[in-house]
Every structure is written in structure tokens, then in C-alpha cells.
Motif scaffolding. Structure first.
Motif, PDB file in Angstrom:
ATOM      1  N   GLU A 104      -1.884   6.340 -11.487  1.00 21.13           N
ATOM      2  CA  GLU A 104      -2.077   6.288 -10.037  1.00 21.13           C
ATOM      3  C   GLU A 104      -2.782   4.991  -9.658  1.00 21.13           C
ATOM      4  OE1 GLU A 104      -1.590   8.093  -6.277  1.00 21.13           O
ATOM      5  OE2 GLU A 104      -1.028   8.939  -8.227  1.00 21.13           O
ATOM      6  N   GLY A 105      -2.306   4.325  -8.609  1.00 21.68           N
ATOM      7  CA  GLY A 105      -2.935   3.108  -8.123  1.00 21.68           C
ATOM      8  C   GLY A 105      -2.497   1.844  -8.819  1.00 21.68           C
ATOM      9  N   THR A 106      -1.536   1.917  -9.735  1.00 21.94           N
ATOM     10  CA  THR A 106      -1.061   0.727 -10.419  1.00 21.94           C
ATOM     11  C   THR A 106      -0.443  -0.238  -9.412  1.00 21.94           C
ATOM     12  OG1 THR A 106      -0.630   1.936 -12.466  1.00 21.94           O
ATOM     13  CG2 THR A 106       0.535  -0.158 -12.168  1.00 21.94           C
ATOM     14  N   GLU A 107      -0.871  -1.500  -9.461  1.00 24.94           N
ATOM     15  CA  GLU A 107      -0.386  -2.498  -8.515  1.00 24.94           C
ATOM     16  C   GLU A 107       1.125  -2.666  -8.638  1.00 24.94           C
ATOM     17  OE1 GLU A 107      -1.175  -7.185  -7.257  1.00 24.94           O
ATOM     18  OE2 GLU A 107      -2.316  -6.253  -8.893  1.00 24.94           O
ATOM     19  N   GLY A 108       1.785  -2.673  -7.489  1.00 25.63           N
ATOM     20  CA  GLY A 108       3.231  -2.852  -7.465  1.00 25.63           C
ATOM     21  C   GLY A 108       4.028  -1.585  -7.681  1.00 25.63           C
ATOM     22  N   SER A 109       3.345  -0.459  -7.952  1.00 30.39           N
ATOM     23  CA  SER A 109       4.053   0.795  -8.186  1.00 30.39           C
ATOM     24  C   SER A 109       4.255   1.552  -6.877  1.00 30.39           C
ATOM     25  CB  SER A 109       3.287   1.674  -9.184  1.00 30.39           C
ATOM     26  OG  SER A 109       2.086   2.161  -8.598  1.00 30.39           O
ATOM     27  N   ALA A 110       5.140   2.506  -6.894  1.00 29.54           N
ATOM     28  CA  ALA A 110       5.389   3.371  -5.742  1.00 29.54           C
ATOM     29  C   ALA A 110       5.881   4.714  -6.252  1.00 29.54           C
ATOM     30  CB  ALA A 110       6.429   2.747  -4.804  1.00 29.54           C
ATOM     31  N   VAL A 111       5.762   5.732  -5.429  1.00 29.11           N
ATOM     32  CA  VAL A 111       6.349   7.030  -5.763  1.00 29.11           C
ATOM     33  C   VAL A 111       7.854   6.917  -5.566  1.00 29.11           C
ATOM     34  CG1 VAL A 111       6.517   9.461  -5.130  1.00 29.11           C
ATOM     35  CG2 VAL A 111       4.288   8.321  -5.134  1.00 29.11           C
TER      36      VAL A 111
END
Length: 202
Positions: free
Chosen positions: A182-189
Motif C-alpha cells: 500500500e502506498g507504493t509510488e506509481g501504483s494504483a488499484v
């Protein structure tokens, strides 16, 4: 999220609500399904916040949240519900129902009607989510514009092979769960919709 307990595709370790005929009839209301979906998708909220999000009155959302709570779909959030407003959260990550012929052909027309409401609302939600992406995709970074997909396939299968295909797709998707914190830069659900169904030959 909807999975099936009949074919073993319920992800192991996930908190899944196994719906029976009684609770399915409680869920078979479009606003209740939308409320439950919003809580699972966006996290805890008050009836007022959900009313604003869904374009409904707070009286309606409050009533239907209480009905969902009475049958084990949602619950109070003790960490947030410390003021005057009541905060709600979903009790489960998803739900599963038996897709066997005995269940889908239940002799009670109310049960069959409830199944139809839930499934059609799920299909409507899938279409809305895809259309939202198509309408906002230009706002996303270039790397996401290269990473999305919308495909359909036509393959001749037997019922056994169709089930095997669905199970393998579920297993593949589950193999990616938890790989990105959770909160990883550049990630999205990322939302993935799976529809597997037969078509008539003519």
C-alpha cells in the motif's frame, strides 16, 4: 467483488461472505449493493458521505446501511465512530454465492429474482467502471496508458473446460495479490472484470 463457492474459486485467506438465499434477498436492492461496493472500494464512511458520493439522501443511505448491518454485510467502525456521526465499514472483502443449478433454479421466485437483481447490478457496475476509465484515461500517466487492456475472445469449450479456464484465471490474478505494498509510488488499484459465458451457435 463476487466469487463462486461452487467451483472453488474463492481466494484462500480472503474474508469472503458466503451468501445464502435469505441474505441474498436482503442484498437484492440496487442502493444496498452500491453502498456495499462503495465501502469495499473506498473504505469506511458515514451515511452522509455515502449519500454525497452516490447522489442519494442521507436518510435513504442510513436506512439501508442499518439493513445491511442487521444481516452481517457492514458494521460500525470503532476507530472512526467516536463522534456524533456513525461510521460504517464493510465486514468482508467480497462475497460468494453458489452458482450450482440447484441454487440458480431455486423454486422460490423471490430467490431467483434476488439473484437476478444482484447479478445485473454487478454487470452494471462493471460497465460503469470501464466507462469511467475510458472517459478519464487521458488524465493518467503514459505508463498506465500502455498498461490497460479491454479484450474479448471466442473459444469453443465444454462446460468442464470453461470452468477450468475461469479457475486458472482466478489463480493467476490471486498470484499478484500482495505483491505491491500500500502506498507504493506509481501504483494504483487495478480492477479486473472476468465474464465467462456460453453463446448460442446460431
Amino acid at each position: 467483488m463476487a466469487t463462486s463457492e461452487a467451483d472453488g474459486t474463492t481466494p484462500p485467506g480472503l474474508n469472503i461472505h458466503h451468501v445464502d438465499a435469505r441474505t441474498l434477498r436482503v442484498l437484492a436492492h440496487p442502493l444496498r449493493i452500491r453502498l456495499l461496493t462503495a465501502l469495499r472500494e473506498f473504505g469506511p464512511a458515514t451515511a452522509s458521505k455515502l449519500a454525497d458520493r452516490l447522489g442519494e439522501s442521507s436518510g435513504a443511505t442510513s436506512y439501508h446501511l442499518r439493513q445491511l448491518a442487521a444481516h452481517g454485510f457492514v458494521e460500525d467502525d470503532p476507530e472512526l465512530g467516536k463522534g456524533r456521526e456513525r461510521w460504517w465499514r464493510a465486514k468482508h472483502a467480497g462475497m460468494a454465492f453458489d452458482r450450482s443449478g440447484d441454487f440458480l433454479r431455486d423454486p422460490d421466485p423471490e430467490v431467483r429474482g434476488a439473484i437476478g437483481v444482484v447479478l445485473h447490478e454487478m454487470a452494471t457496475t462493471h460497465a460503469q467502471e470501464l466507462n469511467t476509465w475510458l472517459g478519464t484515461m487521458h488524465e493518467w500517466p503514459e505508463e498506465w496508458l500502455r498498461s490497460w487492456d479491454a479484450s474479448d475472445f471466442k473459444i469453443r469449450l465444454t462446460p468442464e473446460l470453461s470452468l477450468e479456464l475461469a479457475e486458472k484465471i482466478h489463480e493467476l490474478i490471486e498470484s499478484y495479490r500482495g505483491r505491491v505494498p500500500e502506498g507504493t509510488e506509481g501504483s494504483a488499484v487495478v480492477r479486473t472484470h472476468l465474464h465467462v459465458f456460453p453463446r448460442p451457435n446460431d
